[in-house]
Each structure stands twice: as C-alpha cells, then as structure tokens.
Design a protein around this motif. Structure first.
Motif, PDB file in Angstrom:
ATOM      1  N   ARG A 118       0.820  -1.208   0.000  1.00 52.88           N
ATOM      2  CA  ARG A 118       0.000   0.000   0.000  1.00 52.88           C
ATOM      3  C   ARG A 118       0.859   1.266   0.000  1.00 52.88           C
ATOM      4  NH1 ARG A 118      -5.323   1.274   1.770  1.00 52.88           N
ATOM      5  NH2 ARG A 118      -5.653  -0.963   2.053  1.00 52.88           N
ATOM      6  N   THR A 119       1.958   1.225   0.753  1.00 57.13           N
ATOM      7  CA  THR A 119       2.836   2.400   0.808  1.00 57.13           C
ATOM      8  C   THR A 119       3.415   2.715  -0.564  1.00 57.13           C
ATOM      9  OG1 THR A 119       3.406   1.861   3.092  1.00 57.13           O
ATOM     10  CG2 THR A 119       4.867   3.396   1.928  1.00 57.13           C
ATOM     11  N   ALA A 120       3.775   1.669  -1.311  1.00 56.44           N
ATOM     12  CA  ALA A 120       4.360   1.861  -2.642  1.00 56.44           C
ATOM     13  C   ALA A 120       3.328   2.441  -3.608  1.00 56.44           C
ATOM     14  CB  ALA A 120       4.894   0.537  -3.156  1.00 56.44           C
ATOM     15  N   VAL A 121       2.069   2.051  -3.426  1.00 55.98           N
ATOM     16  CA  VAL A 121       1.014   2.608  -4.292  1.00 55.98           C
ATOM     17  C   VAL A 121       0.943   4.112  -4.116  1.00 55.98           C
ATOM     18  CG1 VAL A 121      -1.460   2.655  -4.783  1.00 55.98           C
ATOM     19  CG2 VAL A 121      -0.342   0.483  -4.263  1.00 55.98           C
ATOM     20  N   LEU A 122       0.874   4.566  -2.866  1.00 52.55           N
ATOM     21  CA  LEU A 122       0.721   5.996  -2.607  1.00 52.55           C
ATOM     22  C   LEU A 122       2.016   6.767  -2.852  1.00 52.55           C
ATOM     23  CD1 LEU A 122      -1.495   5.874   0.610  1.00 52.55           C
ATOM     24  CD2 LEU A 122      -2.185   6.286  -1.755  1.00 52.55           C
ATOM     25  N   ALA A 123       3.150   6.044  -2.944  1.00 45.79           N
ATOM     26  CA  ALA A 123       4.419   6.712  -3.228  1.00 45.79           C
ATOM     27  C   ALA A 123       4.660   6.894  -4.717  1.00 45.79           C
ATOM     28  CB  ALA A 123       5.577   5.918  -2.604  1.00 45.79           C
ATOM     29  N   ASP A 124       3.837   6.278  -5.563  1.00 43.57           N
ATOM     30  CA  ASP A 124       4.018   6.364  -7.020  1.00 43.57           C
ATOM     31  C   ASP A 124       3.817   7.818  -7.458  1.00 43.57           C
ATOM     32  OD1 ASP A 124       3.510   6.402  -9.823  1.00 43.57           O
ATOM     33  OD2 ASP A 124       2.991   4.280  -9.764  1.00 43.57           O
ATOM     34  N   ALA A 130      -1.515  12.333 -10.925  1.00 38.58           N
ATOM     35  CA  ALA A 130      -2.836  12.168 -11.525  1.00 38.58           C
ATOM     36  C   ALA A 130      -3.943  12.471 -10.517  1.00 38.58           C
ATOM     37  CB  ALA A 130      -2.993  10.745 -12.062  1.00 38.58           C
ATOM     38  N   ILE A 131      -3.738  12.034  -9.253  1.00 39.23           N
ATOM     39  CA  ILE A 131      -4.745  12.318  -8.220  1.00 39.23           C
ATOM     40  C   ILE A 131      -4.898  13.830  -8.031  1.00 39.23           C
ATOM     41  CG2 ILE A 131      -5.272  12.111  -5.759  1.00 39.23           C
ATOM     42  CD1 ILE A 131      -3.818   9.384  -5.815  1.00 39.23           C
ATOM     43  N   GLY A 132      -3.756  14.531  -7.950  1.00 32.06           N
ATOM     44  CA  GLY A 132      -3.811  15.982  -7.776  1.00 32.06           C
ATOM     45  C   GLY A 132      -4.438  16.678  -8.972  1.00 32.06           C
ATOM     46  N   ASP A 133      -4.107  16.216 -10.182  1.00 30.25           N
ATOM     47  CA  ASP A 133      -4.638  16.841 -11.394  1.00 30.25           C
ATOM     48  C   ASP A 133      -6.152  16.657 -11.493  1.00 30.25           C
ATOM     49  OD1 ASP A 133      -4.662  18.162 -13.794  1.00 30.25           O
ATOM     50  OD2 ASP A 133      -4.039  16.424 -14.983  1.00 30.25           O
ATOM     51  N   LEU A 167      -3.741  -3.399  -5.080  1.00 31.71           N
ATOM     52  CA  LEU A 167      -2.505  -2.605  -5.013  1.00 31.71           C
ATOM     53  C   LEU A 167      -2.124  -1.971  -6.352  1.00 31.71           C
ATOM     54  CD1 LEU A 167      -0.335  -4.938  -2.742  1.00 31.71           C
ATOM     55  CD2 LEU A 167      -1.789  -3.006  -2.085  1.00 31.71           C
ATOM     56  N   ARG A 168      -3.129  -1.642  -7.136  1.00 34.84           N
ATOM     57  CA  ARG A 168      -2.849  -0.909  -8.384  1.00 34.84           C
ATOM     58  C   ARG A 168      -3.872   0.196  -8.660  1.00 34.84           C
ATOM     59  NH1 ARG A 168      -5.498  -4.053 -13.208  1.00 34.84           N
ATOM     60  NH2 ARG A 168      -4.158  -2.696 -14.448  1.00 34.84           N
ATOM     61  N   SER A 169      -4.888   0.327  -7.795  1.00 35.29           N
ATOM     62  CA  SER A 169      -5.967   1.269  -8.074  1.00 35.29           C
ATOM     63  C   SER A 169      -6.230   2.173  -6.877  1.00 35.29           C
ATOM     64  CB  SER A 169      -7.263   0.514  -8.402  1.00 35.29           C
ATOM     65  OG  SER A 169      -7.057  -0.455  -9.399  1.00 35.29           O
TER      66      SER A 169
END
Length: 795
Positions: A118-124, A130-133, A167-169
């Motif tokens: 999970r940490t690696a997902v949010l560190a991408d 994309a989330i911010g945009d 762990l990809r979405s």
C-alpha cells in the motif's frame, strides 16, 4: 331454387338485430327495420349524422388538450416516490433531518501493474500527480463537493481506504452539488475535466463512474433508442397497413387515429398527473399501447366496413353493420384493456400508478375516437377511402352490386362445405385441445423458476464505456458502487452508547466478508440521525447483494444497533430499494390478478351473455400469459440467446415486468378474443351448428386478426432491439405472447374449445332457428342472396 320470396326473408338466416339484447356479433342492416341500440351503434349513427361536428370536434379537442397540457405541465415522479417499506421509511428520515442525497461520483486511477504494498502505491509519483490533477480539474468546475482522496490535498478529506486491495488502483470520490434529480444534466463539465486529466496521464487509466454519470449515459442511450423506435414503429405500421388495405388513404386512417389519440392523451395526463405523477416509462408504455390499440381498433372497423361494401351493401348499411359488430367489439375490448391497466393502481407503487393512469387515458381516448370520429371519417370519404390504391392492388371493376351480393352470399354459404385443415382438426376437438393446451403448458413450466430483480447498471449494454468503468471499479473496490445505507435514529447519536453501537456495526459488517471498507458515517445537524454507508458484495441487484442485505438486516444490525432499545435502524440503498419494492409488489400481485380476472370475466359475460364462454376466454388468456412468462425465463435468465439479441443475461427478469406483461397482454389479447368470438356468435345466430359457426367465424376474422397481430408483433419487436435489457424483455415478452395468442390459441385452441362447448355456449330452442333447422347448402345461399337483393332493390 328459392325457398322464400324476396319479401319474406328466412328468420333462420336473417341478420336482424334483437334490440338491446343483441349480441356483439349480430349485424345490423340487411333491410331490417330495427337498429342496434348499444352504445357503439348509437355513437356511430350520431357521428354519421353530425360528421362535421364529430371530425371538427375531435381535431379541436386534440389541439386544445395539447395546448392546455403544455401550459399546466406534467408532474413527474421523484426518486423518493419509488421507495416503499423500510427503504421508504429510511428515505423519509433522511429527508426530515436535512440530509440531502447528492449524486455520488468516483474517479478510478489505475496503474498498469500492482505495487509491492500500500505504501508503494501511494508513493508512485505518476499516481500522485494524476490524483492531484483530477482533484484540481473537477474542483474548478464548481459542480462538486465532499471531495475525498487517498492522499492529502487542499480542500479534500484524506481517506486511506481509497486504495484497492489489488494494489494498483485508487479512487477520488466526490458528490455533485445541488439536486440529485438534475445532477445528470450538470455532469458534462465534470466528465470533460476527467477526460482532460486522462489525456494528460496516458500511462494510467483514468475514468469516472457514478450515479449522475450513469444516469447521463442511460439517458443518452435510452433517448437514442426510443427515437429510433419511434422512427421505425410508425413507418413499419403504415407499411403493414398498406399491404392489408392496398390503398394509401385507408392505411393512413388507423395511424392518424392512433397518433392523435396518443397526443390527446398526453394533454389529459398533464391534468391527471396531479393525482398520479408519471415518468418516462409511463410515456413510453402509453405510446406502445396507444399505437397498438388505436391501430387495431381502426383496423377492425375499417376492414368490416370494406367487407360489407364489397358484399354489395350501401355505404350507410356497411357503416351500420361495422358499428354494430366491430364497433361493439372495440368497445368491449377497450374497456377490458382499461380495466386491466387500472388493476396496477392496487399495487400502491407510484411507478405503476403513473403507468396505469396514462395507459387508461390513451386507451379510452382511442376507443372514443373509434366510436365517433372514425365512423364520421368513413362516412365522409365513402368509397374514396380506396383512393391511391397501390398498383399491384388494382382490381378490375366488378359486375355491379347485384352480382357482388350474389357472389358474396354464395361464398359465405359454401364456407362450411370447405372444411380445410381446420375443419379436419375440429372433427376431433378433444385431442386437439389436449395436445395444444399441453404444449402451451409445457412452454409455461419454466415460469416456475422466474426470478425478478430491480434493473441496475447491468440493465445497460456491456459495450457502453460507463459499464466497463463500472466493472473495473467493482473489481478493484467490491461494493463501492452498491453501498447499503443504515439510517440510525436516536435522541443523540453522538452519545457514548450509540457511538459504541455504531463502531460495533462497522466492525461486524466488515468481519462478515460480504461488506467492505470504506464504511463512512455522517451525523445530522440536530445529532438525531447517523447515516452509515456500507459497501456490500454483488452488483446491487443480484442474489449476492440480496444475501448481504439479509445478513445486514437480520444479523449485523440486531447484534449492534439492536442492543439499544431506544435506537432504531432502517436500511436503504439500491439493494434495499429493490428488495422492498419486490416484497410489496409480490404481496399485491395476487390482488391485481384477481381484480383483472373478475372484471374481465364480468365484461365478457355482459358482452356475450354466456358464463362458459367468458370463463373459457379468461382461461385461454391466462394460458397465453403463462407461456410468455416461460419464454422470458428461457431467454433472459440463461445465456443461450445473449448473442442473438446483443445483451448479457442478468440472470433475472426486471421486477416490474411480470405484472406489467400480465395486465397489458390480458387486455390486448381481448382485441382478438372479442373480435373472433363476435364473428363466431354472428355465424351461430344465423343458424349454423357450433362447429361450422366456429369455422366460419374464424375464417371471416382471420385476415383482420392476422393483420392486427403482425402490426403488434412488429412494433413490439422493435423494443427487443433497444439497448436496455429490460426493454428487450418487454419487447420479446409482448411480441411472443401476441404471436402465440393470434396463432396457436385463436386459430387452433380456441376453436377446439368452442367446438367442445357446443350449444352450451348460447343455448337456443329447437325449431326453425335451432339445432334441428340448420340445413345449409344451396337453400342457404339462395336465401342470403335474396335478402341482399331485396335490400338492393329497395334502394
């Protein structure tokens, strides 16, 4: 040789009506001194005498109703109007405590490959960008509120549960501002913003799904579908009528009557909607039924009038006979359709009440037009109704009225002498009835496994982008789009006891394995209501979702909220609404069926003066509907026809469809039933034994019944081509049932049953007109010819 002088027609073959007790099949005319006195005949005579007033009044009425209806507007159903039971109680609680129910939306952002944890997902970095945009773009539209994201963002609530277990979405969720009812009309800028963000991040999948976006996709799809259906239905109907009549003017009359009746009905519904609010489904059903009955009623009337003119009758006599026979059949069948549709009011469900009100109005207006303006138009046109004949239908002039009368009478008299296939079948009516009835019962057997569910996202075609996005969100976040909402009411939901119970509710729900995170809780401003949204397994309307709802209501809530005696909890949401709707519908359905059967039986009893005929007609209609149910189950609860009709089976029938099919089919099949029975009674009253009367009646009605059935099946088949699975089910169910009804039942089973009933249908005394005096052949032909020639000579 002639058995009677021209001035003394045989009472056995006379078609003189018997006054008020005349049957629907007793023709007027033939030089009789008495006229039929039933409502249809009186209305036709008035319209013919005042045809300018009848035609002008009809057109003026249609215009006035349309204008007045558009001025007052039509009241439509709101989403809350569809709720019943516990679901309805929960919705009212939310509304009373200031909870708006905005349309919720989600944006799925998905990596090509899963991360390590999970940490690696949010560190991408790409994912975070994309989330911010996406968040910035949708906020700029000014249409969103309640933004939630898996990472800290300005103006957004951080929710770490918005990361998927694969762990990809990740999800960015928000709500549309303003009224949920109009959210679909305002979603376009938000969709455009998400599309722009998707183009800026080509390495990621970025797509939006939710209530408003699904409503817009559904509206666009349904709008295109119905526009195509309307464009196809009218030309198709007109083409079939051209083939039937062979003349443009004659073909235009039924279509014009049906369309003006529908337009006038829309104006009337604007007023009735104050009491019975309506929706788009009701308007579509109105068009469907209005076109079907309007065309059928005019077809019956015009065909009979043309037949009588071809037989040598004067225009006035032909209209009188058409009014006395087809007009009366139209009145009886129209009242039966109206009674059947009115039965939907018993359900107490708003969606059915709106449909019932609209269809009753359009049917009664179509009947009114058939009994008034139609005779006036036919009287005004006379033989000009045959204008603009198609080249391949042009026929040389016949030898004159006297010759036509003699040829027609000879042909009718010889009909029983040419038994054909049907005649051979009716020599053994018992085995024919058993075999045919057995086949229909076998076709109905699958209906025992009929399963219903509320139409949801799976009602849309799989190839729509919104459906593909929905499936991906469901895979990554099970239950995210199908949350059950628990509405908890207490004096203070913030109190320690209630807070502990809410925590227990959340824990037990997630531990169940059929309910998932993220579980969200909102508290009302007055602190008396908590709204707890719990994602559940399944699509929302399938068995998996229903089992999850049952577990929530019967296990999780009693073990948590239920431990506090002063606290109540009701469940709403997509699945709860479907289950509660089905529960009330199933409880009221027997009452609706009983109401329709009893009223239909009484109408047929009044029309045909025979309890056994009325009972047989009702039983045959039930068999027709049961066979249609069986076909629906075979086609739509399994996957063998998916490719043929271009859909994916949902494993269930739309919950409103079985009852809707029952009332529509029970009403529409009366068109054929009453018309065929009228012709049989007409032949029986002329002195023929029942078997030959059945043969004669079925043959004489075969052309018009076949034409009407072809039109109905063609129109209903268009609905089978629409995108929604529920509309496909409606089209296939109606089309298949009408086809079975007009062929197997009306051509084989009903004649066999009537033959078995025999003289018990309409007992008559022995004598010149009774069973012992029914000699036919040349004597019959000469007598019938004499009557027609006598009438001709008097003219």
């Amino acid at each position: 040789m002639r058995s009677r002088p021209p001035t003394a027609p045989s009472s056995r073959h006379s078609s003189t009506p018997r006054g008020p007790e005349s049957s629907p099949g007793s023709p007027a005319g033939s030089g009789s001194a008495r006229h039929a006195t039933h409502l249809a005949a009186r209305a036709a005579r008035w319209s013919v005498r005042h045809r300018r007033l009848a035609i002008g009044g009809w057109l003026l009425g249609v215009v006035l109703l349309t204008v007045l209806g558009s001025l007052v507007g039509t009241h439509t159903l709101k989403d809350s109007d569809y709720s019943v039971g516990e679901d309805g109680r929960a919705q009212r609680t939310l509304a009373d405590h200031g909870f708006a129910t905005p349309a919720s939306e989600s944006v799925l952002i998905q990596r090509p490959q899963p991360a390590a944890d999970r940490t690696a997902v949010l560190a991408d970095a790409d994912l975070r960008a994309a989330i911010g945009d996406v968040s910035a773009r949708i906020t700029e539209t000014g249409e969103v509120d309640g933004l939630r994201a898996p990472i800290p963002l300005p103006g957004a609530e951080t929710d770490p549960n918005l990361v998927s277990t694969d762990l990809r979405s990740v999800l960015v969720t928000f709500e549309m501002r303003g009224d949920e009812e109009t959210a679909a009309d305002r979603i376009e800028p938000v969709l455009a913003a998400v599309d722009a963000a998707a183009r800026e991040h080509p390495g990621l999948l970025v797509e939006q799904v939710g209530e408003a976006s699904a409503d817009k996709a559904l509206g666009d799809t349904v709008g295109k579908d119905f526009k195509r259906a309307e464009l196809l239905a009218i030309p198709l109907t007109l083409g079939i009528l051209l083939a039937v009549f062979g003349a443009v003017v004659a073909a235009l009359i039924p279509v014009a009557l049906a369309l003006t009746a529908f337009v006038a009905a829309l104006g009337v519904v604007a007023f009735t909607s104050r009491l019975l609010p309506t929706d788009e489904t009701a308007t579509s059903v109105m068009l469907l039924i209005g076109l079907a009955v309007g065309v059928d009623y005019a077809l019956f009337y015009v065909r009979r009038e043309r037949e009588e003119r071809a037989a040598g009758r004067s225009p006035r006599e032909a209209l009188e006979i058409a009014a006395d026979t087809s007009g009366h059949a139209v009145l009886v069948s129209g009242l039966t359709v109206a009674v059947s549709m009115a039965g939907l009011l018993i359900t107490g469900l708003s969606v059915f009440s709106g449909i019932a009100g609209g269809t009753v109005v359009v049917v009664l207006i179509a009947v009114l037009g058939s009994l008034t303006v139609l005779p006036a138009v036919l009287s005004a046109l006379g033989d000009r109704v045959e204008l603009l004949r198609l080249p391949w239908h042009r026929r040389p002039e016949q030898r004159g009225r006297r010759a036509r009368a003699q040829a027609h009478a000879q042909a009718q008299a010889q009909e029983p002498a040419r038994p054909g296939i049907m005649g051979h079948l009716l020599r053994h009516p018992g085995p024919v009835a058993v075999v045919t009835g057995g086949l229909l019962i076998a076709l109905a057997v699958p209906a025992l496994g009929l399963r219903t569910s509320e139409p949801g996202m799976d009602d849309l075609p799989d190839d729509l982008p919104i459906m593909q996005s929905y499936d991906r969100v469901q895979d990554a976040f099970p239950g995210e789009q199908t949350a059950a909402v628990v509405v908890v009411s207490a004096d203070d939901v913030r109190s320690p006891d209630v807070s502990a119970a809410l925590d227990g509710l959340r824990r037990l729900a997630v531990d169940s394995g059929v309910m998932f995170e993220p579980v969200t809780t909102e508290i009302s401003a007055d602190g008396e209501v908590a709204k707890v949204a719990i994602p559940i397994a399944g699509s929302g309307t399938d068995e998996e979702s229903q089992q999850a709802l049952t577990r929530l209501r019967e296990e999780v809530i009693p073990a948590s909220i239920g431990t506090l005696s002063t606290v109540t909890a009701d469940v709403t949401g997509w699945t709860a609404g479907s289950v509660d709707f089905n529960e009330q519908l199933n409880g009221r359905t027997p009452l609706v069926i009983g109401f329709v059967l009893v009223l239909a039986f009484l109408l047929l009893l009044a029309a045909f003066r025979s309890a056994i005929v009325a009972a047989a007609a009702v039983a045959l209609n039930l068999l027709s509907v049961a066979a249609a149910y069986g076909l629906l189950v075979v086609v739509f609860q399994h996957h063998w026809a998916d490719g043929l009709l271009g859909y994916t089976s949902t494993g269930a029938i739309t919950n409103w469809l079985p009852l809707m099919l029952f009332v529509i089919l029970f009403g529409l099949s009366m068109d054929y039933q009453v018309f065929v029975l009228s012709r049989v009674r007409e032949a029986y009253d002329s002195g023929l034994p029942m078997r030959e009367a059945v043969l004669t009646g079925v043959r004489r009605s075969a052309g018009v019944v076949t034409s009407a059935a072809v039109i109905m099946v063609a129109v209903f088949s268009i609905f089978a081509t629409l995108s929604q699975v529920s509309m496909k089910q409606l089209g296939v169910g109606l089309g298949a049932a009408i086809l079975l009804d007009a062929t197997v039942i009306r051509v084989i089973l009903m004649p066999a049953v009537l033959t078995l009933i025999g003289d018990r249908a309409w007992p008559r005394q022995a004598g010149p007109g009774g069973p012992g005096g029914a000699e036919r052949g040349a004597d019959t032909a000469d007598t019938a010819t004499t009557e027609l020639l006598a009438a001709t000579d008097r003219r």
